[in-house]
Every structure is written in structure tokens, then in C-alpha cells.
Design an enzyme around this catalytic site. Structure first.
Site, PDB file in Angstrom:
ATOM      1  N   ASN A   1      47.911  38.412  32.093  1.00 24.96           N
ATOM      2  CA  ASN A   1      49.074  38.633  31.232  1.00 24.96           C
ATOM      3  C   ASN A   1      49.167  40.076  30.734  1.00 24.96           C
ATOM      4  O   ASN A   1      50.252  40.560  30.421  1.00 24.96           O
ATOM      5  CB  ASN A   1      49.055  37.653  30.065  1.00 24.96           C
ATOM      6  CG  ASN A   1      49.387  36.237  30.516  1.00 24.96           C
ATOM      7  OD1 ASN A   1      50.380  35.996  31.181  1.00 24.96           O
ATOM      8  ND2 ASN A   1      48.529  35.287  30.163  1.00 24.96           N
TER       9      ASN A   1
ATOM     10  N   HIS B   1      40.081  47.192  30.137  1.00 27.27           N
ATOM     11  CA  HIS B   1      41.365  47.526  30.745  1.00 27.27           C
ATOM     12  C   HIS B   1      41.504  49.047  30.768  1.00 27.27           C
ATOM     13  O   HIS B   1      41.417  49.699  29.725  1.00 27.27           O
ATOM     14  CB  HIS B   1      42.523  46.927  29.948  1.00 27.27           C
ATOM     15  CG  HIS B   1      42.463  45.449  29.799  1.00 27.27           C
ATOM     16  ND1 HIS B   1      42.620  44.580  30.851  1.00 27.27           N
ATOM     17  CD2 HIS B   1      42.239  44.673  28.706  1.00 27.27           C
ATOM     18  CE1 HIS B   1      42.518  43.336  30.424  1.00 27.27           C
ATOM     19  NE2 HIS B   1      42.281  43.369  29.128  1.00 27.27           N
TER      20      HIS B   1
END
Length: 269
Positions: A190, A220
Site C-alpha cells: 500500500n 522504504h
């Protein structure tokens, strides 16, 4: 802001994301917001229901989805049609063109609620959106690293799943677009969807998903390049204790958003 004037909140799901939100609202830790109802598979508490119709009968002002892409496809249009604002954690559901079109049609109708997206486990979206406003963004890439088990999917062949589970060093499990990542890895990708929707779209964001057996955090790495700026972000999030596919920080993004909304309405209070 007293309870009578508070924003009434409904939540879909009570897992690793939903439960911290439920606890915060029940404990009064999100000023100006009260828990109205929780939609769950089975009822354990007085404020829980098992049907969407029962949740909507409580007339919440804001519904927070914390249950996955399936419930978005099944319920989002009805929530919006009821006039409730809908906050999505599972933004990857919008990678499906049919779902995106259905929800775009739903929000365009008179009296519909707003469709909102949370930043979830990442930050820096403000500057990415600013670059989009400034002009053409040349490229956007995301490299996410997590535990191997989080990336094993039901559609994988047994041999592929076993190779990921038993890897002794980092291995690239996926390399493709944000649309593909959101579709193939619905419980972990997501972040790629939120970045895509904030920048150049699902088909132009490149995504790599790395399984690292020694991962101690969910990482990330985001890179955005344009004529105006080059933005590089690295975010390391502790895993949720109850679900390693989720970062522990994720539900707090919505708590922060709710606090910001109250501050915008009543600055200085």
C-alpha cells in the site's frame, strides 16, 4: 470541542491497524473524535457490529478502513454513498481500474462523502505533491525491504515460496510497477500505492520488494527526480508486534491526521 460536537468515527477492522485506533479513541486520546462503531467479523464488544448496514445506521462522520483491499472493493462505494468520509489504509485497491472508476463515480454524486488517503507508514508526500504541482516529475522509485514471510503470497508456486522463506541473504522478490505491486502483494504494497497516487500514477512508479532474513525493521527508500529537485527518503519502521506485514507506526498516521483536523477547526485549543 465537547462530545456532542465531536467527529463520530467508525472503523472497519480491528487488527494491527484498527485496534490501536480503537484503543486511542476509546481512551479519549484523540481530542474531538469519538468511537461510534467498529465493523468486525465477529462481535466481542458492545460497540462492534458484523454488518456494514449496521455501521452506517450509526451515522458516523468518518469511516476508517483498516481491513484490506477486499473490504475496500466490497464496501467503499456504499460508505461514500451514505455521506460518510472514508479514510483508506488499503490504497492499493485503487490500482484496480474498475474499483478506481467506481469510487470516482461514487464521490461525484451529490451528498457523497470524501475519499481520503492516509500517509500510513511513510512521509515526505508533501514535497512529492509539491513537485507534481511544479511541473513534470521525471521518475519515482521505491525499494521496500521486509521480512521474507511478509512477501510470500498464496499465488506463488511452492518452490518459490520455499526459496523466499529459507533465503540466507536478501533476495529481490518483485521488480515492477506500483500497479503490479499493489495487485500482487496487497497486504504489503500500500505504500507504493500512496506514493503513486501522490506523484505520477501507478504505471510510472517503479517498485522493488526485497526479502531480508536479517531485517530488523521495515525499510522504504524513495527517490523522486524532477527538474526542480531530487528527493531521497529512507524510512525505517519497527514491525507491528501483532502483524509483521505492518509497521507499528501506521495507525498513528491517522491519529495525527485527526489531531490536525481538530487544530484546523479550533486553532489554539
Amino acid at each position: 470541542m465537547n462530545a456532542e460536537n465531536s467527529t463520530r468515527v467508525g472503523i472497519i477492522g480491528r487488527g494491527a491497524i484498527g485496534q490501536p485506533l480503537i484503543d486511542a479513541l476509546r481512551d479519549g486520546r484523540v481530542p474531538g473524535h469519538v468511537l461510534e462503531c467498529v465493523l468486525a467479523r465477529s462481535r466481542r464488544e458492545p460497540w462492534e457490529v458484523e454488518r456494514l448496514a449496521d455501521l452506517l445506521d450509526r451515522r458516523p462522520d468518518l469511516v476508517i478502513e483498516a481491513a484490506g483491499q477486499g473490504p475496500v472493493r466490497e464496501m467503499a462505494a456504499a460508505v461514500l454513498a451514505a455521506g460518510c468520509d472514508l479514510m483508506l489504509f488499503s490504497a492499493g485497491a485503487l490500482a484496480d481500474p474498475a474499483t478506481e472508476a467506481e469510487l470516482a463515480k461514487a464521490v461525484a454524486k451529490p451528498g457523497a462523502g470524501r475519499l481520503l488517503l492516509t500517509t500510513g507508514a511513510v512521509g515526505g508526500l508533501d514535497i512529492i505533491k509539491s513537485l507534481r504541482c511544479a511541473g513534470e516529475i521525471d521518475s519515482v522509485s521505491l525499494c521496500s525491504t521486509t521480512k521474507p514471510q511478509a512477501l510470500i503470497q498464496p499465488w506463488m508456486a511452492a518452490g518459490r515460496a520455499e526459496a523466499i522463506a529459507t533465503a540466507s541473504a536478501p533476495v529481490t522478490v518483485f521488480d515492477g510497477t506500483a500497479r503490479e505491486a499493489s495487485t500482487k502483494f496487497p497486504s504489503v504494497a500500500n505504500v507504493s500505492a500512496v506514493i503513486a497516487l501522490s506523484s505520477v500514477g501507478f504505471d510510472r512508479v517503479s517498485v522493488a520488494l526485497i526479502a531480508d532474513p536479517d531485517a530488523r525493521a521495515k525499510t522504504h527508500e524513495i527517490t523522486v527526480r524532477s527538474a526542480d529537485s531530487t528527493v531521497s527518503l529512507r524510512i525505517e519502521n519497527a514491525f507491528s508486534a501483532s502483524n509483521p506485514r505492518t509497521s507499528r507506526i501506521t495507525p498513528f498516521a491517522v491519529m495525527r491526521w485527526m489531531q490536525d483536523q481538530r487544530a484546523a477547526i479550533a486553532p489554539g485549543v
